[in-house]
Write a protein that holds these residues in place. Structure first.
Motif, mmCIF file in Angstrom:
data_model
loop_
_atom_site.group_PDB
_atom_site.id
_atom_site.type_symbol
_atom_site.label_atom_id
_atom_site.label_comp_id
_atom_site.label_asym_id
_atom_site.label_seq_id
_atom_site.Cartn_x
_atom_site.Cartn_y
_atom_site.Cartn_z
ATOM 1 N N HIS A 7 0.874 -1.166 0.000
ATOM 2 C CA HIS A 7 0.000 0.000 0.000
ATOM 3 C C HIS A 7 0.914 1.219 0.000
ATOM 4 N N ASN A 8 0.801 2.021 -1.048
ATOM 5 C CA ASN A 8 1.740 3.121 -1.248
ATOM 6 C C ASN A 8 1.099 4.459 -0.935
ATOM 7 N N GLY A 9 1.720 5.192 -0.037
ATOM 8 C CA GLY A 9 1.316 6.553 0.245
ATOM 9 C C GLY A 9 2.405 7.513 -0.200
ATOM 10 N N THR A 106 4.400 10.741 13.724
ATOM 11 C CA THR A 106 4.919 11.312 12.483
ATOM 12 C C THR A 106 3.844 11.281 11.407
ATOM 13 N N ARG A 107 4.109 12.005 10.336
ATOM 14 C CA ARG A 107 3.213 11.970 9.177
ATOM 15 C C ARG A 107 3.102 10.553 8.631
ATOM 16 N N ALA A 108 4.228 9.845 8.601
ATOM 17 C CA ALA A 108 4.227 8.469 8.092
ATOM 18 C C ALA A 108 3.342 7.564 8.931
ATOM 19 N N ALA A 109 3.384 7.726 10.250
ATOM 20 C CA ALA A 109 2.559 6.891 11.135
ATOM 21 C C ALA A 109 1.080 7.128 10.887
ATOM 22 N N THR A 110 0.702 8.391 10.765
ATOM 23 C CA THR A 110 -0.702 8.709 10.501
ATOM 24 C C THR A 110 -1.135 8.169 9.148
ATOM 25 N N GLU A 111 -0.281 8.339 8.134
ATOM 26 C CA GLU A 111 -0.652 7.851 6.806
ATOM 27 C C GLU A 111 -0.745 6.327 6.787
ATOM 28 N N ARG A 141 -5.745 8.054 22.820
ATOM 29 C CA ARG A 141 -5.710 9.372 22.166
ATOM 30 C C ARG A 141 -5.606 9.218 20.655
ATOM 31 N N ALA A 142 -4.769 8.272 20.219
ATOM 32 C CA ALA A 142 -4.615 8.044 18.785
ATOM 33 C C ALA A 142 -5.933 7.607 18.156
ATOM 34 N N ALA A 143 -6.647 6.710 18.809
ATOM 35 C CA ALA A 143 -7.928 6.246 18.273
ATOM 36 C C ALA A 143 -8.890 7.409 18.055
ATOM 37 N N ARG A 144 -8.977 8.273 19.037
ATOM 38 C CA ARG A 144 -9.884 9.423 18.910
ATOM 39 C C ARG A 144 -9.399 10.376 17.828
ATOM 40 N N ARG A 145 -8.092 10.575 17.751
ATOM 41 C CA ARG A 145 -7.537 11.453 16.712
ATOM 42 C C ARG A 145 -7.844 10.916 15.325
ATOM 43 N N PHE A 146 -7.786 9.603 15.153
ATOM 44 C CA PHE A 146 -8.065 8.995 13.849
ATOM 45 C C PHE A 146 -9.555 8.944 13.530
ATOM 46 N N THR A 182 -11.879 12.453 3.926
ATOM 47 C CA THR A 182 -11.576 13.801 3.455
ATOM 48 C C THR A 182 -10.691 14.543 4.445
ATOM 49 N N LEU A 183 -10.968 14.386 5.725
ATOM 50 C CA LEU A 183 -10.149 15.042 6.744
ATOM 51 C C LEU A 183 -8.718 14.516 6.726
ATOM 52 N N PHE A 184 -8.575 13.202 6.576
ATOM 53 C CA PHE A 184 -7.244 12.616 6.473
ATOM 54 C C PHE A 184 -6.510 13.176 5.251
ATOM 55 N N GLU A 185 -7.197 13.172 4.109
ATOM 56 C CA GLU A 185 -6.555 13.612 2.868
ATOM 57 C C GLU A 185 -6.141 15.073 2.957
ATOM 58 N N THR A 186 -6.959 15.885 3.605
ATOM 59 C CA THR A 186 -6.610 17.294 3.785
ATOM 60 C C THR A 186 -5.387 17.432 4.680
ATOM 61 N N TRP A 187 -5.378 16.665 5.756
ATOM 62 C CA TRP A 187 -4.250 16.729 6.698
ATOM 63 C C TRP A 187 -2.964 16.246 6.054
ATOM 64 N N LEU A 188 -3.052 15.193 5.244
ATOM 65 C CA LEU A 188 -1.870 14.587 4.630
ATOM 66 C C LEU A 188 -1.352 15.367 3.431
ATOM 67 N N ASN A 189 -2.120 16.331 2.938
ATOM 68 C CA ASN A 189 -1.705 17.093 1.768
ATOM 69 C C ASN A 189 -0.404 17.841 2.025
ATOM 70 N N GLU A 190 0.434 17.933 0.983
ATOM 71 C CA GLU A 190 1.734 18.600 1.120
ATOM 72 C C GLU A 190 1.602 20.019 1.667
ATOM 73 N N SER A 191 0.519 20.700 1.338
ATOM 74 C CA SER A 191 0.342 22.083 1.766
ATOM 75 C C SER A 191 0.172 22.220 3.271
#
Length: 207
Positions: A7-9, A106-111, A141-146, A182-191
Motif C-alpha cells: 500500500h503506497n502513500g 509522524t506523518r508516516a505513522a498517521t498515513e 488518544r490516537a484512536a480518537r484522533r483517527f 476527506t479530513l485525512f486527505e486534507t491533513w496529509l496534503n503537502e500544503s
C-alpha cells in the motif's frame, strides 16, 4: 479478506512483512523498551528472537502483517496488521500495532493507519475496530484522533504478561468514512506541512 499487497502513500509504504525486514526492525527497536509495554510480546533480547517472531507472524494467513516503511528513511520502522477478521459480518480490526519511537507521532505513522482504514473500507468492510489496553492513554488518544468512536471497556478480559487487563474498544463505521477520509486527505496534503515536515494544522478531532 485483505490480501498481502503493498500500500503506497506519499510519506510511507506498507509492505507485506517478511524476514528481509528483520535488520531494519531490529535497528529500530533498540532503546525502545517502553514501546512494547502494552503488547503481548516482550522486547526481544536478540535479533534472532525478533527474527523468529517475525517469521511466525508473517505466516499468519488470517492476520496479514505489514512492515511500515517511511519514505524519509526507506527502512522498516514498525509493523501493523489486520486481525479479528469477520468477513461474514463485514468487520475487521487494525491491531498488533508496533511503531518504533522514531515512527511514532509522524506523518508516516498517521498515513500508515489511513492506508489501512482506506483499504478495509475499499474492500467493503462496514466496521473497523481499534482496541487497546485501557491503561494505554497514548493509544486511546490516537484512536480518537483517527476518528474512532469510543464504545466502552471490557473489564478483565485478557491476561497479558501475567497481568489482567481491561480493554477499551473503539470503532468507525462505513457511513462515517467518507467525511473522515476527506479530513485525512486534507491533513496529509503537502500544503499542510512546513519545510521541516511539521503539520501546520491538526486533524480536526485532535484536542
Amino acid at each position: 479478506m485483505p490480501g498481502f499487497q503493498c500500500h503506497n502513500g506519499v510519506a510511507v509504504t506498507l509492505e507485506p512483512l517478511y524476514a528481509r525486514h528483520v535488520d531494519d526492525l531490529w535497528e529500530a527497536s533498540q532503546a525502545a523498551d517502553v514501546s512494547w509495554a502494552y503488547l503481548k510480546y516482550r522486547p526481544f533480547p536478540t535479533k534472532n528472537d525478533m527474527a523468529a517472531h517475525i517469521t511466525r507472524i508473517s505466516g499468519l494467513e488470517r492476520q496479514p502483517f505489514f512492515a511500515v516503511v517511511p519514505a524519509s528513511s526507506g527502512k522498516a520502522e514498525g509493523w501493523v496488521s489486520f486481525c479479528n477478521i469477520a468477513s461474514a459480518d463485514a468487520a475487521i480490526e487494525i491491531g498488533s500495532v508496533w511503531f518504533s519511537p522514531q515512527l511514532q507521532r509522524t506523518r508516516a505513522a498517521t498515513e500508515a493507519i489511513f492506508l489501512m482504514m482506506q483499504h478495509a473500507f475499499t474492500l467493503g468492510y462496514f466496521r473497523v475496530v481499534w482496541r487497546c489496553n485501557d491503561l494505554n492513554a497514548a493509544s486511546k488518544r490516537a484512536a480518537r484522533r483517527f476518528g474512532f468512536t469510543y464504545e466502552g471497556t471490557w473489564r478483565g478480559d485478557w491476561i497479558v504478561k501475567g497481568r489482567r487487563r481491561d480493554t477499551a474498544w473503539f470503532s468507525i463505521v462505513e457511513p462515517e468514512w467518507p467525511a473522515r477520509r476527506t479530513l485525512f486527505e486534507t491533513w496529509l496534503n503537502e500544503s499542510n506541512f512546513d519545510a521541516n515536515g511539521v503539520a501546520l494544522k491538526p486533524l480536526s478531532s485532535e484536542t
